[in-house]
Motif scaffolding. Structure first.
Motif, PDB file in Angstrom:
ATOM      1  N   GLN A   1     -11.996  -3.517   4.160  1.00 21.98           N
ATOM      2  CA  GLN A   1     -10.747  -2.889   3.716  1.00 21.98           C
ATOM      3  C   GLN A   1     -11.076  -1.676   2.856  1.00 21.98           C
ATOM      4  O   GLN A   1     -11.890  -1.774   1.933  1.00 21.98           O
ATOM      5  CB  GLN A   1      -9.898  -3.881   2.919  1.00 21.98           C
ATOM      6  CG  GLN A   1      -8.567  -3.326   2.435  1.00 21.98           C
ATOM      7  CD  GLN A   1      -7.804  -4.291   1.535  1.00 21.98           C
ATOM      8  OE1 GLN A   1      -8.394  -5.198   0.961  1.00 21.98           O
ATOM      9  NE2 GLN A   1      -6.518  -4.094   1.412  1.00 21.98           N
TER      10      GLN A   1
ATOM     11  N   TYR B   1      -7.898  -0.983   7.399  1.00 23.08           N
ATOM     12  CA  TYR B   1      -8.594  -2.252   7.630  1.00 23.08           C
ATOM     13  C   TYR B   1      -9.275  -2.220   8.998  1.00 23.08           C
ATOM     14  O   TYR B   1      -8.724  -1.677   9.949  1.00 23.08           O
ATOM     15  CB  TYR B   1      -7.605  -3.423   7.643  1.00 23.08           C
ATOM     16  CG  TYR B   1      -6.543  -3.410   6.557  1.00 23.08           C
ATOM     17  CD1 TYR B   1      -5.427  -2.579   6.653  1.00 23.08           C
ATOM     18  CD2 TYR B   1      -6.640  -4.265   5.459  1.00 23.08           C
ATOM     19  CE1 TYR B   1      -4.454  -2.577   5.675  1.00 23.08           C
ATOM     20  CE2 TYR B   1      -5.651  -4.280   4.485  1.00 23.08           C
ATOM     21  CZ  TYR B   1      -4.562  -3.436   4.606  1.00 23.08           C
ATOM     22  OH  TYR B   1      -3.587  -3.442   3.637  1.00 23.08           O
TER      23      TYR B   1
ATOM     24  N   LEU C   1     -10.865 -10.204   9.136  1.00 21.10           N
ATOM     25  CA  LEU C   1     -11.036  -8.965   8.393  1.00 21.10           C
ATOM     26  C   LEU C   1     -12.520  -8.685   8.160  1.00 21.10           C
ATOM     27  O   LEU C   1     -13.254  -9.540   7.668  1.00 21.10           O
ATOM     28  CB  LEU C   1     -10.321  -9.047   7.047  1.00 21.10           C
ATOM     29  CG  LEU C   1     -10.428  -7.813   6.148  1.00 21.10           C
ATOM     30  CD1 LEU C   1      -9.686  -6.622   6.765  1.00 21.10           C
ATOM     31  CD2 LEU C   1      -9.879  -8.110   4.757  1.00 21.10           C
TER      32      LEU C   1
ATOM     33  N   ASP D   1      -0.078   0.968   1.176  1.00 18.67           N
ATOM     34  CA  ASP D   1      -0.850   0.656  -0.029  1.00 18.67           C
ATOM     35  C   ASP D   1      -1.326  -0.780   0.078  1.00 18.67           C
ATOM     36  O   ASP D   1      -1.132  -1.439   1.112  1.00 18.67           O
ATOM     37  CB  ASP D   1       0.024   0.869  -1.274  1.00 18.67           C
ATOM     38  CG  ASP D   1      -0.792   1.232  -2.501  1.00 18.67           C
ATOM     39  OD1 ASP D   1      -0.268   1.956  -3.363  1.00 18.67           O
ATOM     40  OD2 ASP D   1      -1.953   0.774  -2.602  1.00 18.67           O
ATOM     41  N   ARG D   2      -1.955  -1.297  -0.983  1.00 14.71           N
ATOM     42  CA  ARG D   2      -2.593  -2.610  -0.924  1.00 14.71           C
ATOM     43  C   ARG D   2      -1.660  -3.761  -1.257  1.00 14.71           C
ATOM     44  O   ARG D   2      -1.999  -4.901  -1.036  1.00 14.71           O
ATOM     45  CB  ARG D   2      -3.768  -2.633  -1.901  1.00 14.71           C
ATOM     46  CG  ARG D   2      -4.944  -1.793  -1.490  1.00 14.71           C
ATOM     47  CD  ARG D   2      -6.071  -1.979  -2.461  1.00 14.71           C
ATOM     48  NE  ARG D   2      -6.476  -3.371  -2.508  1.00 14.71           N
ATOM     49  CZ  ARG D   2      -6.871  -3.997  -3.601  1.00 14.71           C
ATOM     50  NH1 ARG D   2      -6.893  -3.372  -4.747  1.00 14.71           N
ATOM     51  NH2 ARG D   2      -7.242  -5.257  -3.554  1.00 14.71           N
ATOM     52  N   GLY D   3      -0.521  -3.487  -1.822  1.00 22.41           N
ATOM     53  CA  GLY D   3       0.376  -4.566  -2.218  1.00 22.41           C
ATOM     54  C   GLY D   3       0.864  -5.354  -1.014  1.00 22.41           C
ATOM     55  O   GLY D   3       0.953  -4.852   0.094  1.00 22.41           O
ATOM     56  N   GLU D   4       1.197  -6.631  -1.257  1.00 22.52           N
ATOM     57  CA  GLU D   4       1.594  -7.519  -0.167  1.00 22.52           C
ATOM     58  C   GLU D   4       2.878  -7.083   0.516  1.00 22.52           C
ATOM     59  O   GLU D   4       3.148  -7.485   1.643  1.00 22.52           O
ATOM     60  CB  GLU D   4       1.776  -8.932  -0.709  1.00 22.52           C
ATOM     61  CG  GLU D   4       0.484  -9.625  -1.023  1.00 22.52           C
ATOM     62  CD  GLU D   4       0.762 -11.008  -1.528  1.00 22.52           C
ATOM     63  OE1 GLU D   4       0.533 -11.254  -2.718  1.00 22.52           O
ATOM     64  OE2 GLU D   4       1.243 -11.825  -0.733  1.00 22.52           O
TER      65      GLU D   4
ATOM     66  N   PHE E   1      -1.067  -2.209  13.290  1.00 28.39           N
ATOM     67  CA  PHE E   1      -2.311  -2.331  14.036  1.00 28.39           C
ATOM     68  C   PHE E   1      -2.380  -1.335  15.180  1.00 28.39           C
ATOM     69  O   PHE E   1      -1.368  -1.022  15.828  1.00 28.39           O
ATOM     70  CB  PHE E   1      -2.452  -3.742  14.616  1.00 28.39           C
ATOM     71  CG  PHE E   1      -2.805  -4.779  13.601  1.00 28.39           C
ATOM     72  CD1 PHE E   1      -1.835  -5.340  12.783  1.00 28.39           C
ATOM     73  CD2 PHE E   1      -4.119  -5.196  13.448  1.00 28.39           C
ATOM     74  CE1 PHE E   1      -2.162  -6.297  11.828  1.00 28.39           C
ATOM     75  CE2 PHE E   1      -4.451  -6.158  12.511  1.00 28.39           C
ATOM     76  CZ  PHE E   1      -3.476  -6.699  11.700  1.00 28.39           C
ATOM     77  N   GLY E   2      -3.593  -0.859  15.442  1.00 33.13           N
ATOM     78  CA  GLY E   2      -3.849  -0.077  16.626  1.00 33.13           C
ATOM     79  C   GLY E   2      -4.069  -0.979  17.832  1.00 33.13           C
ATOM     80  O   GLY E   2      -4.077  -2.201  17.685  1.00 33.13           O
TER      81      GLY E   2
ATOM     82  N   SER F   1      -1.898   0.513   6.150  1.00 26.76           N
ATOM     83  CA  SER F   1      -0.674   0.242   5.402  1.00 26.76           C
ATOM     84  C   SER F   1      -0.529   1.292   4.309  1.00 26.76           C
ATOM     85  O   SER F   1      -1.513   1.944   3.923  1.00 26.76           O
ATOM     86  CB  SER F   1      -0.684  -1.171   4.802  1.00 26.76           C
ATOM     87  OG  SER F   1      -1.740  -1.329   3.871  1.00 26.76           O
TER      88      SER F   1
ATOM     89  N   TYR G   1       3.531  -4.314   1.640  1.00 25.21           N
ATOM     90  CA  TYR G   1       3.272  -3.227   2.579  1.00 25.21           C
ATOM     91  C   TYR G   1       2.786  -3.779   3.914  1.00 25.21           C
ATOM     92  O   TYR G   1       1.719  -4.375   3.993  1.00 25.21           O
ATOM     93  CB  TYR G   1       2.250  -2.256   1.999  1.00 25.21           C
ATOM     94  CG  TYR G   1       2.739  -1.559   0.746  1.00 25.21           C
ATOM     95  CD1 TYR G   1       2.308  -1.973  -0.509  1.00 25.21           C
ATOM     96  CD2 TYR G   1       3.658  -0.521   0.818  1.00 25.21           C
ATOM     97  CE1 TYR G   1       2.765  -1.353  -1.654  1.00 25.21           C
ATOM     98  CE2 TYR G   1       4.119   0.110  -0.324  1.00 25.21           C
ATOM     99  CZ  TYR G   1       3.667  -0.311  -1.556  1.00 25.21           C
ATOM    100  OH  TYR G   1       4.130   0.297  -2.694  1.00 25.21           O
ATOM    101  N   GLU G   2       3.574  -3.528   4.963  1.00 25.27           N
ATOM    102  CA  GLU G   2       3.240  -4.023   6.293  1.00 25.27           C
ATOM    103  C   GLU G   2       1.994  -3.362   6.830  1.00 25.27           C
ATOM    104  O   GLU G   2       1.788  -2.159   6.652  1.00 25.27           O
ATOM    105  CB  GLU G   2       4.408  -3.764   7.249  1.00 25.27           C
ATOM    106  CG  GLU G   2       4.164  -4.215   8.672  1.00 25.27           C
ATOM    107  CD  GLU G   2       5.352  -3.952   9.580  1.00 25.27           C
ATOM    108  OE1 GLU G   2       6.432  -3.626   9.068  1.00 25.27           O
ATOM    109  OE2 GLU G   2       5.172  -4.073  10.810  1.00 25.27           O
ATOM    110  N   GLN G   3       1.156  -4.162   7.499  1.00 28.29           N
ATOM    111  CA  GLN G   3      -0.012  -3.614   8.180  1.00 28.29           C
ATOM    112  C   GLN G   3       0.382  -3.282   9.620  1.00 28.29           C
ATOM    113  O   GLN G   3       0.952  -4.112  10.321  1.00 28.29           O
ATOM    114  CB  GLN G   3      -1.162  -4.624   8.178  1.00 28.29           C
ATOM    115  CG  GLN G   3      -1.738  -4.873   6.792  1.00 28.29           C
ATOM    116  CD  GLN G   3      -2.996  -5.711   6.809  1.00 28.29           C
ATOM    117  OE1 GLN G   3      -3.752  -5.699   7.789  1.00 28.29           O
ATOM    118  NE2 GLN G   3      -3.248  -6.442   5.736  1.00 28.29           N
TER     119      GLN G   3
END
Lengths: 110, 115
Positions: free
Chosen positions: B48, B33, B45, B97-100, B106-107, B95, B102-104
């Motif tokens: 993605q 993302y 956003l 994968d795309r499922g909810e 961040f850089g 993350s 899955y934690e994102q």
């Protein structure tokens, strides 16, 4: 367009005080996430709540998801100077698309 | 485990110039993302990716912004030409994968100042 409103935008308190941050929307989200962001860094996930009415505790932090899954709150008990930062809520929907609120900037003074 | 890497960390350019940002996600993360965070606001956003394909770019100003993830690993975001209102921190996240569930992650972001 889904929007999330956070309040208050700024909060300055003394160490040891309690505080609550609110996150409200007119839209329903399938999940609600809370992040904390330090200056010069990206947001870091604190918690994810997915069930209406759900309450989660993380040490001195208590997170609640509204029954209708449109709002959430973050309560900090006995704030410490290390809690200083930007707190962001984010609503999640299918495909892991997040909509972030505007953030609450918390300053905890010693 | 290494986190999400971004470069440069800071960039100052004049309006109408071009700029590019680079992101290397966490190894094995399929979803990437790009977010724009204007000072005093939450991240928004922009685009993605799932592997090397675009899943959503509905909020990307396509007249001046472009992004690619050619080999499904690292990604670049370009602005050409830049405007004053593009001044912001550009965050990359990844993350599994795309499922909810899955934690994102961040850089640290790239802080862009357009003068």
């Amino acid at each position: 367009t889904q929007l999330l409103e956070q309040s208050p935008q700024f909060l300055s308190i003394q160490e040891g005080e309690n505080l609550t941050v609110y996150c409200n929307s007119s839209s329903v989200f399938s999940s609600l996430q809370w992040y904390r962001q330090e200056p010069g860094e990206g947001p870091v996930l604190l918690v994810t709540v997915v069930t209406g009415g759900e309450v989660k505790k993380l040490k001195r932090l208590t997170f609640q998801f509204g029954d209708a899954r449109k709002d959430s709150s973050l309560h900090i008990t006995a704030a410490q100077t290390g809690d200083t930062g930007l707190y962001l809520c984010a609503g999640g929907n299918a495909g892991n698309m997040l909509t972030f609120g505007g953030g609450t900037r918390l300053m905890v003074k010693p | 485990e290494a986190g999400v890497a971004q470069s440069p960390r800071y960039k100052i350019i004049e309006k109408r110039q071009s700029v590019a940002f680079w992101c290397n996600p966490i190894s094995g993360h399929a979803t990437l993302y790009w977010y724009q965070q204007i000072l005093g606001q939450g991240p928004k956003l922009l685009i993605q990716f799932q592997n090397n394909g675009v899943v959503d770019d509905s909020q990307l100003p396509k007249d001046r912004f472009s992004a690619e993830r050619l080999k499904g690993v690292d990604s670049t975001l370009k602005i050409q030409p830049a405007k004053l209102e593009d001044s912001a921190v550009y965050l990359c996240a990844s993350s599994w994968d795309r499922g909810e569930s899955y934690e994102q992650y961040f850089g640290p972001g790239t802080r862009l100042t357009v003068t």
